[in-house]
Design a protein around this motif. Structure first.
Motif, PDB file in Angstrom:
ATOM      1  N   ALA A 188       0.833  -1.216   0.000  1.00 55.63           N
ATOM      2  CA  ALA A 188       0.000   0.000   0.000  1.00 55.63           C
ATOM      3  C   ALA A 188       0.860   1.256   0.000  1.00 55.63           C
ATOM      4  CB  ALA A 188      -0.923   0.009   1.223  1.00 55.63           C
ATOM      5  N   LEU A 189       2.176   1.068   0.073  1.00 57.45           N
ATOM      6  CA  LEU A 189       3.061   2.224   0.204  1.00 57.45           C
ATOM      7  C   LEU A 189       3.489   2.806  -1.138  1.00 57.45           C
ATOM      8  CD1 LEU A 189       5.274   0.988   3.178  1.00 57.45           C
ATOM      9  CD2 LEU A 189       3.419   2.675   3.241  1.00 57.45           C
ATOM     10  N   ASN A 190       3.143   2.132  -2.208  1.00 53.79           N
ATOM     11  CA  ASN A 190       3.358   2.767  -3.512  1.00 53.79           C
ATOM     12  C   ASN A 190       2.086   2.637  -4.347  1.00 53.79           C
ATOM     13  OD1 ASN A 190       3.808   0.706  -5.874  1.00 53.79           O
ATOM     14  ND2 ASN A 190       4.815  -0.146  -4.046  1.00 53.79           N
ATOM     15  N   ALA A 191       1.810   3.719  -5.072  1.00 52.38           N
ATOM     16  CA  ALA A 191       0.520   3.833  -5.757  1.00 52.38           C
ATOM     17  C   ALA A 191       0.336   2.733  -6.794  1.00 52.38           C
ATOM     18  CB  ALA A 191       0.396   5.210  -6.403  1.00 52.38           C
ATOM     19  N   LYS A 192       1.397   2.423  -7.494  1.00 49.67           N
ATOM     20  CA  LYS A 192       1.267   1.445  -8.590  1.00 49.67           C
ATOM     21  C   LYS A 192       0.752   0.103  -8.058  1.00 49.67           C
ATOM     22  CE  LYS A 192       4.167  -0.389 -12.290  1.00 49.67           C
ATOM     23  NZ  LYS A 192       4.783  -1.594 -11.710  1.00 49.67           N
ATOM     24  N   ASP A 193       1.375  -0.397  -7.006  1.00 46.80           N
ATOM     25  CA  ASP A 193       0.975  -1.700  -6.460  1.00 46.80           C
ATOM     26  C   ASP A 193      -0.412  -1.629  -5.822  1.00 46.80           C
ATOM     27  OD1 ASP A 193       3.334  -2.727  -7.294  1.00 46.80           O
ATOM     28  OD2 ASP A 193       4.207  -3.036  -5.308  1.00 46.80           O
ATOM     29  N   PHE A 194      -0.645  -0.556  -5.059  1.00 44.21           N
ATOM     30  CA  PHE A 194      -1.938  -0.459  -4.364  1.00 44.21           C
ATOM     31  C   PHE A 194      -3.082  -0.366  -5.381  1.00 44.21           C
ATOM     32  CE2 PHE A 194      -4.906   1.936  -1.372  1.00 44.21           C
ATOM     33  CZ  PHE A 194      -5.157   0.837  -0.559  1.00 44.21           C
ATOM     34  N   VAL A 195      -2.876   0.425  -6.402  1.00 40.26           N
ATOM     35  CA  VAL A 195      -3.927   0.566  -7.434  1.00 40.26           C
ATOM     36  C   VAL A 195      -4.122  -0.762  -8.169  1.00 40.26           C
ATOM     37  CG1 VAL A 195      -4.545   1.728  -9.605  1.00 40.26           C
ATOM     38  CG2 VAL A 195      -3.642   3.064  -7.695  1.00 40.26           C
ATOM     39  N   ALA A 196      -3.033  -1.486  -8.396  1.00 41.55           N
ATOM     40  CA  ALA A 196      -3.162  -2.795  -9.064  1.00 41.55           C
ATOM     41  C   ALA A 196      -3.977  -3.748  -8.190  1.00 41.55           C
ATOM     42  CB  ALA A 196      -1.782  -3.382  -9.345  1.00 41.55           C
ATOM     43  N   ILE A 197      -3.790  -3.665  -6.888  1.00 40.18           N
ATOM     44  CA  ILE A 197      -4.555  -4.530  -5.970  1.00 40.18           C
ATOM     45  C   ILE A 197      -6.034  -4.118  -5.967  1.00 40.18           C
ATOM     46  CG2 ILE A 197      -4.844  -5.150  -3.531  1.00 40.18           C
ATOM     47  CD1 ILE A 197      -1.731  -4.997  -3.340  1.00 40.18           C
ATOM     48  N   ILE A 198      -6.273  -2.818  -5.970  1.00 38.11           N
ATOM     49  CA  ILE A 198      -7.663  -2.325  -6.031  1.00 38.11           C
ATOM     50  C   ILE A 198      -8.322  -2.814  -7.320  1.00 38.11           C
ATOM     51  CG2 ILE A 198      -9.076  -0.228  -6.287  1.00 38.11           C
ATOM     52  CD1 ILE A 198      -6.875   1.167  -4.515  1.00 38.11           C
ATOM     53  N   THR A 199      -7.572  -2.720  -8.400  1.00 37.70           N
ATOM     54  CA  THR A 199      -8.118  -3.130  -9.690  1.00 37.70           C
ATOM     55  C   THR A 199      -8.395  -4.634  -9.724  1.00 37.70           C
ATOM     56  OG1 THR A 199      -6.710  -1.409 -10.594  1.00 37.70           O
ATOM     57  CG2 THR A 199      -7.786  -2.820 -12.181  1.00 37.70           C
ATOM     58  N   ALA A 200      -7.594  -5.395  -8.964  1.00 33.36           N
ATOM     59  CA  ALA A 200      -7.752  -6.860  -8.957  1.00 33.36           C
ATOM     60  C   ALA A 200      -9.098  -7.291  -8.392  1.00 33.36           C
ATOM     61  CB  ALA A 200      -6.630  -7.499  -8.148  1.00 33.36           C
ATOM     62  N   ILE A 201      -9.683  -6.434  -7.619  1.00 31.17           N
ATOM     63  CA  ILE A 201     -10.972  -6.798  -7.009  1.00 31.17           C
ATOM     64  C   ILE A 201     -12.097  -6.687  -8.030  1.00 31.17           C
ATOM     65  CG2 ILE A 201     -12.139  -4.794  -5.986  1.00 31.17           C
ATOM     66  CD1 ILE A 201     -11.802  -6.297  -3.292  1.00 31.17           C
TER      67      ILE A 201
END
Ligand code: PGA
Length: 250
Positions: free
Chosen positions: A237-250
């Motif tokens: 969650a500390l970098n936007a790219k990964d966090f957004v990818a996780i959000i998108t995965a849902i």
């Protein structure tokens, strides 16, 4: 109502400037059509600015802790009233780091739950077994006891303010994640435990997040399980790219 939630626990990371930078990136990059309720939990000193910054967005700001007392001589502590006063109405309680490093017991967590609910806050209630519990086959027992001792004293009506976050301690920050099957088995057990104590409506409605080394490359499979309603994310969650990818995965 049962929701899809992706929450980022920033722990003791990000100063004021870094907080603002990450929030700006999230605002720019989270797809507007996402079905997930996105929550971020920056450190206490950056909560007020985060609330201001996110005012016209759908992103919710959560605190990482709260003190159980209303006020008093508790040097260094933060009350529920102080949090709600700046627009923070969600709090993470019972995180394994608070249990292990700051000696928070189920009893203490139960009283923090009461205080938060009294202030109409939403509680993200964290719990999960340690590696030794899983190795000894005791993980279902441990999880059941954490739920019963920390949370199950609440009224039926309080459940709409509760989100559960199952986080096996052995998977937190270790890069080792529960398999999607292990997560599903435990989430199903948790929902069944809630059902036995509070009935089917509450059990079906409660949102149960998985936490512990969720990353862009494993999120989709974990989130695809029927009893996994989202994630509580630390490192990613500390970098936007990964966090957004996780959000998108849902
Ligand atoms: P992690 O942390 O994603 O870095 O494993 C999860 C958490 O502590 O909530």
């Amino acid at each position: 109502m049962r929701k899809k939630i992706v929450a980022g626990n920033w722990k003791m990371h990000k100063n004021a400037e870094q907080t603002e930078d990450l929030l700006n990136e999230l605002i720019a990059q989270i797809p507007t059509e996402t079905i997930a309720q996105v929550i971020v939990a920056p450190t206490f000193v950056n909560l007020a600015s985060a609330v201001d910054h996110l005012e016209f967005t759908a992103i919710i700001v959560a605190a990482q802790n709260v003190h159980q007392a209303e006020s008093g001589a508790f040097t260094g502590e933060i009350s529920a009233d102080m949090l709600t006063g700046i627009g923070v109405n969600t709090v993470i309680l019972g995180h394994s780091e608070r249990r292990a490093i700051f000696n928070e017991t189920d009893g203490l967590i139960a009283s923090k739950v009461n205080t938060a609910l009294k202030h109409d806050m939403t509680v993200i209630f964290c719990f999960g077994e340690e590696l030794k519990d899983r190795q000894s086959g005791n993980h279902f027992n441990i999880v059941e006891n954490q739920l019963k001792d920390g949370l199950f004293h609440i009224e039926n009506t309080a459940w709409e303010k509760v989100v559960l976050a199952y986080e096996p301690v052995w998977a937190i920050g270790t890069g080792e994640t529960a398999s999607p099957e292990q997560a599903q088995d435990m989430h199903e057990f948790i929902r069944e435990t809630v059902r036995k104590a509070f009935g089917s409506d509450i059990a079906e409605d409660v949102t149960i997040l998985y936490g512990g080394s969720v990353k862009p490359d494993n999120a989709k499979e974990i989130f695809s399980k029927p009893d996994v309603d989202g994630g509580l994310i630390g490192g990613a969650a500390l970098n936007a790219k990964d966090f957004v990818a996780i959000i998108t995965a849902i």
